[in-house]
Design an enzyme around this catalytic site. Sequence first.
Site, PDB file in Angstrom:
ATOM      1  N   CYS A 165       0.813  -1.220   0.000  1.00  0.00           N
ATOM      2  CA  CYS A 165       0.000   0.000   0.000  1.00  0.00           C
ATOM      3  C   CYS A 165       0.839   1.259   0.000  1.00  0.00           C
ATOM      4  CB  CYS A 165      -0.957  -0.048   1.186  1.00  0.00           C
ATOM      5  SG  CYS A 165      -1.856  -1.598   1.165  1.00  0.00           S
ATOM      6  N   HIS A 305      -2.424   7.733   6.161  1.00  0.00           N
ATOM      7  CA  HIS A 305      -2.709   6.402   5.618  1.00  0.00           C
ATOM      8  C   HIS A 305      -4.091   5.968   6.110  1.00  0.00           C
ATOM      9  CE1 HIS A 305      -1.790   2.686   3.725  1.00  0.00           C
ATOM     10  NE2 HIS A 305      -1.948   1.992   4.841  1.00  0.00           N
ATOM     11  N   GLU A 316      -0.574   5.353  13.766  1.00  0.00           N
ATOM     12  CA  GLU A 316      -0.250   6.513  12.926  1.00  0.00           C
ATOM     13  C   GLU A 316      -0.379   7.813  13.718  1.00  0.00           C
ATOM     14  OE1 GLU A 316      -2.392   6.767   9.238  1.00  0.00           O
ATOM     15  OE2 GLU A 316      -0.914   8.128   8.362  1.00  0.00           O
ATOM     16  N   LYS A 337      -9.518   7.916   2.656  1.00  0.00           N
ATOM     17  CA  LYS A 337      -9.975   6.522   2.500  1.00  0.00           C
ATOM     18  C   LYS A 337     -11.374   6.338   3.072  1.00  0.00           C
ATOM     19  CE  LYS A 337      -5.490   4.166   2.399  1.00  0.00           C
ATOM     20  NZ  LYS A 337      -4.535   5.235   2.777  1.00  0.00           N
ATOM     21  N   HIS A 342      -9.783   1.798   0.362  1.00  0.00           N
ATOM     22  CA  HIS A 342      -8.323   1.660   0.309  1.00  0.00           C
ATOM     23  C   HIS A 342      -7.905   1.124  -1.056  1.00  0.00           C
ATOM     24  CE1 HIS A 342      -4.281   1.150   1.234  1.00  0.00           C
ATOM     25  NE2 HIS A 342      -4.320   0.335   2.274  1.00  0.00           N
ATOM     26  N   PHE A 403       1.887  -3.600   3.870  1.00  0.00           N
ATOM     27  CA  PHE A 403       2.242  -4.905   4.424  1.00  0.00           C
ATOM     28  C   PHE A 403       3.697  -5.199   4.066  1.00  0.00           C
ATOM     29  CE2 PHE A 403      -2.391  -6.596   4.054  1.00  0.00           C
ATOM     30  CZ  PHE A 403      -2.721  -5.972   5.243  1.00  0.00           C
TER      31      PHE A 403
END
Lengths: 417, 79
Positions: A165, A305, A316, A337, A342, A403
Amino acid sequence: MEFKRVVVTGLGALTPIGNTVSEYWNSLINGVSGAAFIKSFDVEKFKTKFACEVKGFDAEGFLGRKEARKLDPFVQYALFSTEEAVKDAGLDFEKLDTSRIGVIWGSGIGGLKTFLDEVVNFAKGDGTPKFNPFFIPKMIADIAPGHISIKYGLRGPNFTTVSACASSNNSLIDAFNYLRLGKANMFITGGSEAIINEAGIGGFNAMHALSTRNDDPATASRPFDLDRDGFVAGEGAGTIILEELGHALKRGAKIYAEMVGGGMSADAYHMTAPHPEGLGASLVMKAALEDAGLTPADIDYVNVHGTSTPIGDPQEVKAITDAFGDRIYDINISSTKSMTGHLLGAAGAVEAIASILAIQNDIIPPTINHFTDDPAFDPKINFTFNKAQKRVVNVAQSNGFGFGGHNASVIFKKYQQ
Amino acid sequence: MSDIASRVKAIIVEKLGVDESEVTPEASFTNDLGADSLDTVELIMEFEKEFNVAIPDDQAETIGTVGQAVAYLEKNVKA
């Protein structure tokens, strides 16, 4: 050696909330959700039955039947948003040195649908390997920039960045660095992803990564809300034309903003879980600031994010708190998002576009779907909940975490001579 | 036109995105119908599937035109 300056001169977007940049931006500032029940396959047996799909995209109308058949949706999307960006930037490649124009593209997975279809087809047979000759070239993640270069005849550097991502934040940073170093005049950059199919939804469901709010898809993506329960899968593409400033000025290009910094880091912690104290995320934000020669006091907006997962969002906020200190109370934070879902490998691209347009319009797009405060978050932090806010945005930062523990963060600034 | 010829034609129109009128017996897949090496492999696979035959590679290499495909299949497909 002095770095060259890099500016944004063209944008293109194909998203779950708009198939052009202007549609996308209008949806963003009006708080439109792109989530709905999945139409592209039968979801009956799936834990999650909704996603943020691209709507009304006609691949055969855009590409012609023969070409569309040879391209995985992630490539179809890439070509579509890139066509808009090329037009937007007013590019006439016959008048430009195409050996100095490259394409660096991000995709987290590549042609998952193609992979799924071909393997299912094989599994249904008697073991004879009857694979379609387009299987591999349709699927591989690097084929999107390949097709963009073929369509426009661009012979500069050409490759795909793969960091889940964070992929298209990495593509932006790579393009930015080659331009700063004078290795090229222009890059078509950004990213695309198309994983809303049985393998994508089933795979992320198996990880317990997706929201299962099947009774109310439109409010399922609710970053920083107490009742957030996972991310909502999205798909689409974003294209950003990055150009060396001198080259842009010489051809009289429209300039959206300047790209001033990029940071990269790794969590070095777990395959999928973010570092609980946001160590990698904090490092990457600091690295981007340092690269830009800026301090937290310069930042007005952070497009986070913020995927709406129970464990991702708090780390975050910890990271921003660590990187920004008390400045966190003066900035706007938002997770777009909440509206787009996402977009994985394309998230960095469409969120960079949101950040660039926030700078251009002096409007912060909201974090929609906020119902209940999470006591874990300091109430003095401005998450731009539910409604867009006006403020002068000189500098915006956009984060992407993937990831594998990959982190990449980019910074854009209002263009001044 | 034989049944085999019309089915071959339909596959070519579908896979290569060409007009039916272009699919003449003399038409070469690569020179006249815009096929590249991957398209040609895919066409052979589609013929195998449609007519339930296995076309060995050395035979496939001899099939370069619409007419050659029809002739091969008329000879090798069990009615």
